[in-house]
Design a protein around this motif. Structure first.
Motif, mmCIF file in Angstrom:
data_model
loop_
_atom_site.group_PDB
_atom_site.id
_atom_site.type_symbol
_atom_site.label_atom_id
_atom_site.label_comp_id
_atom_site.label_asym_id
_atom_site.label_seq_id
_atom_site.Cartn_x
_atom_site.Cartn_y
_atom_site.Cartn_z
ATOM 1 N N PHE A 189 1.733 -66.102 -5.867
ATOM 2 C CA PHE A 189 1.608 -66.402 -7.289
ATOM 3 C C PHE A 189 0.430 -65.653 -7.903
ATOM 4 C CE2 PHE A 189 3.763 -70.810 -6.762
ATOM 5 C CZ PHE A 189 4.994 -70.191 -6.697
ATOM 6 N N SER A 190 -0.652 -65.568 -7.156
ATOM 7 C CA SER A 190 -1.833 -64.856 -7.658
ATOM 8 C C SER A 190 -1.503 -63.388 -7.901
ATOM 9 C CB SER A 190 -2.984 -64.974 -6.658
ATOM 10 O OG SER A 190 -3.376 -66.316 -6.483
ATOM 11 N N ARG A 191 -0.805 -62.781 -6.946
ATOM 12 C CA ARG A 191 -0.434 -61.371 -7.098
ATOM 13 C C ARG A 191 0.467 -61.169 -8.313
ATOM 14 N NH1 ARG A 191 -1.215 -58.118 -2.548
ATOM 15 N NH2 ARG A 191 -1.894 -59.223 -0.666
ATOM 16 N N VAL A 192 1.444 -62.054 -8.493
ATOM 17 C CA VAL A 192 2.393 -61.917 -9.594
ATOM 18 C C VAL A 192 1.684 -62.052 -10.939
ATOM 19 C CG1 VAL A 192 4.362 -63.004 -10.748
ATOM 20 C CG2 VAL A 192 4.399 -62.659 -8.275
ATOM 21 N N ILE A 193 0.828 -63.056 -11.067
ATOM 22 C CA ILE A 193 0.129 -63.284 -12.333
ATOM 23 C C ILE A 193 -0.782 -62.104 -12.668
ATOM 24 C CG2 ILE A 193 -1.578 -64.723 -13.488
ATOM 25 C CD1 ILE A 193 1.222 -65.951 -13.279
ATOM 26 N N VAL A 194 -1.512 -61.619 -11.695
ATOM 27 C CA VAL A 194 -2.406 -60.484 -11.935
ATOM 28 C C VAL A 194 -1.596 -59.253 -12.323
ATOM 29 C CG1 VAL A 194 -3.989 -58.867 -10.818
ATOM 30 C CG2 VAL A 194 -4.267 -61.328 -10.469
ATOM 31 N N ARG A 195 -0.508 -59.001 -11.602
ATOM 32 C CA ARG A 195 0.323 -57.831 -11.894
ATOM 33 C C ARG A 195 0.901 -57.893 -13.306
ATOM 34 N NH1 ARG A 195 4.123 -58.590 -8.273
ATOM 35 N NH2 ARG A 195 2.688 -57.999 -6.608
ATOM 36 N N VAL A 213 -8.422 -58.302 -16.608
ATOM 37 C CA VAL A 213 -7.712 -59.381 -15.938
ATOM 38 C C VAL A 213 -8.536 -59.943 -14.776
ATOM 39 C CG1 VAL A 213 -5.663 -59.944 -14.567
ATOM 40 C CG2 VAL A 213 -5.451 -58.537 -16.612
ATOM 41 N N GLY A 214 -9.200 -59.050 -14.053
ATOM 42 C CA GLY A 214 -10.007 -59.501 -12.923
ATOM 43 C C GLY A 214 -11.082 -60.492 -13.328
ATOM 44 N N GLY A 215 -11.762 -60.207 -14.429
ATOM 45 C CA GLY A 215 -12.808 -61.115 -14.889
ATOM 46 C C GLY A 215 -12.258 -62.478 -15.261
ATOM 47 N N ILE A 216 -11.129 -62.479 -15.954
ATOM 48 C CA ILE A 216 -10.523 -63.741 -16.375
ATOM 49 C C ILE A 216 -10.019 -64.531 -15.167
ATOM 50 C CG2 ILE A 216 -8.577 -64.750 -17.633
ATOM 51 C CD1 ILE A 216 -8.824 -62.392 -19.590
ATOM 52 N N VAL A 217 -9.316 -63.856 -14.275
ATOM 53 C CA VAL A 217 -8.733 -64.539 -13.124
ATOM 54 C C VAL A 217 -9.812 -65.120 -12.219
ATOM 55 C CG1 VAL A 217 -7.408 -64.198 -11.004
ATOM 56 C CG2 VAL A 217 -6.583 -63.243 -13.165
ATOM 57 N N ARG A 218 -10.850 -64.345 -11.932
ATOM 58 C CA ARG A 218 -11.909 -64.855 -11.056
ATOM 59 C C ARG A 218 -12.568 -66.082 -11.653
ATOM 60 N NH1 ARG A 218 -13.061 -59.240 -10.988
ATOM 61 N NH2 ARG A 218 -12.283 -58.258 -9.069
ATOM 62 N N VAL A 221 -10.109 -69.070 -11.544
ATOM 63 C CA VAL A 221 -9.962 -69.597 -10.189
ATOM 64 C C VAL A 221 -11.194 -70.395 -9.782
ATOM 65 C CG1 VAL A 221 -9.827 -68.948 -7.755
ATOM 66 C CG2 VAL A 221 -8.326 -67.843 -9.414
ATOM 67 N N GLU A 222 -12.377 -69.872 -10.048
ATOM 68 C CA GLU A 222 -13.598 -70.583 -9.698
ATOM 69 C C GLU A 222 -13.683 -71.927 -10.403
ATOM 70 O OE1 GLU A 222 -16.771 -67.932 -10.569
ATOM 71 O OE2 GLU A 222 -16.314 -66.560 -8.916
ATOM 72 N N GLU A 223 -13.328 -71.950 -11.702
ATOM 73 C CA GLU A 223 -13.369 -73.208 -12.451
ATOM 74 C C GLU A 223 -12.376 -74.212 -11.879
ATOM 75 O OE1 GLU A 223 -15.293 -74.344 -15.016
ATOM 76 O OE2 GLU A 223 -16.538 -72.603 -14.529
ATOM 77 N N GLU A 224 -11.174 -73.749 -11.547
ATOM 78 C CA GLU A 224 -10.146 -74.647 -11.019
ATOM 79 C C GLU A 224 -10.531 -75.182 -9.650
ATOM 80 O OE1 GLU A 224 -6.893 -76.960 -11.366
ATOM 81 O OE2 GLU A 224 -7.799 -75.656 -12.881
ATOM 82 N N LEU A 225 -11.140 -74.339 -8.826
ATOM 83 C CA LEU A 225 -11.563 -74.791 -7.505
ATOM 84 C C LEU A 225 -12.676 -75.828 -7.612
ATOM 85 C CD1 LEU A 225 -11.527 -71.436 -5.523
ATOM 86 C CD2 LEU A 225 -9.895 -73.315 -5.344
ATOM 87 N N ILE A 226 -13.589 -75.609 -8.542
ATOM 88 C CA ILE A 226 -14.658 -76.592 -8.759
ATOM 89 C C ILE A 226 -14.064 -77.906 -9.250
ATOM 90 C CG2 ILE A 226 -16.649 -77.166 -10.203
ATOM 91 C CD1 ILE A 226 -17.360 -74.166 -10.136
ATOM 92 N N ALA A 227 -13.115 -77.817 -10.190
ATOM 93 C CA ALA A 227 -12.496 -79.024 -10.738
ATOM 94 C C ALA A 227 -11.711 -79.783 -9.677
ATOM 95 C CB ALA A 227 -11.567 -78.650 -11.889
ATOM 96 N N GLY A 228 -11.212 -79.055 -8.698
ATOM 97 C CA GLY A 228 -10.416 -79.685 -7.657
ATOM 98 C C GLY A 228 -11.215 -80.285 -6.528
ATOM 99 N N GLU A 229 -12.529 -80.085 -6.511
ATOM 100 C CA GLU A 229 -13.365 -80.640 -5.461
ATOM 101 C C GLU A 229 -13.488 -82.145 -5.630
ATOM 102 O OE1 GLU A 229 -17.123 -78.716 -5.527
ATOM 103 O OE2 GLU A 229 -16.398 -76.871 -4.610
#
Length: 234
Positions: A189-195, A213-218, A221-229
């Protein structure tokens, strides 16, 4: 064999010279283990092995197994059952030998044909994307390794994951298929969204669409991982 034994110097043989095997072997060599041989079936594989593991001999599968105290199988999961069974049929396995594979979809049960020979089975899957170069050694420090093994030898798997530079995460045998599906979906999914994002911005004439795109995705992802902790106070 104890976890302490895993930290001692082992003779490690590697089956597979794709992007994963030589990198993990290089990491384990850095932890003090001796790489006794590696298999390679293509020019790219031989070049990768020579670059990542200079001086390590390229050998046939049976010879790698014969020389090794720990055999690391870094091959596609679909190839594992026949390969393991074939080695068992020819009597290649040795009592007390550690056998490890890196396929996410299999647990240690795939080594069933080798158990009667006294093999100690483990499954270690590094959850990361490999380039097959020394850059991956840095990525390992930020990665986890899914460890699946019989309870008495789980500490060995955890110790080896740490020696690779990663953080061990225990995955139960019955959960390996679901684990493989989850990490596979995350990667795809990550590959598809970035592409899709990069292609859309390039169609608009945006320069350095990959960086946008790289700046936005990183960040996302970091925000979502923090929120999921989990909340430590819950």
């Amino acid at each position: 064999m104890s976890a302490g034994a895993a930290a001692s110097r082992l003779g490690i043989g590697v089956i597979g010279s794709g992007r994963v095997g030589p990198v993990l072997a290089r990491a384990l060599a850095g932890a003090g283990h001796a790489i006794v041989g590696i298999t390679a079936s293509s020019d790219d594989g031989r070049e990768r092995a020579a670059t990542m593991l200079p001086g390590v001999p390229v050998l046939e599968v049976a010879e790698v197994v014969r020389r090794s105290e720990l055999v690391l199988f870094a091959v596609p999961g679909g190839e594992l059952p026949d390969l393991i069974a074939g080695l068992a049929a020819t009597g290649a396995w040795q009592p007390g030998q550690l056998a490890i594979h890196t396929a996410p979809e299999h647990g240690y049960g795939v080594f069933a044909p080798a158990l009667s020979a006294g093999v100690i089975p483990l499954a270690l899957h590094p959850a990361m994307v490999f380039t097959g170069t020394s850059l991956d050694l840095t990525r390992l420090a930020e990665a986890t390794v899914a460890v699946t093994a019989p309870a008495p030898v789980l500490p060995i798997g955890q110790a080896l994951a740490v020696e690779m530079g990663a953080e061990p995460v225990i995955i139960a045998e019955q959960d390996r298929a679901a684990y493989a599906e989850a990490v596979g979906a995350a990667g795809e999914f990550s590959r598809v969204i970035v592409r899709q994002g990069v292609d859309a911005l390039r169609a608009l004439g945006v320069e350095r669409a990959d960086r946008v795109v790289g700046g936005i995705v990183r960040a996302a992802v970091e925000e979502e991982l923090i929120a999921g902790e989990p909340d430590p106070e819950v």
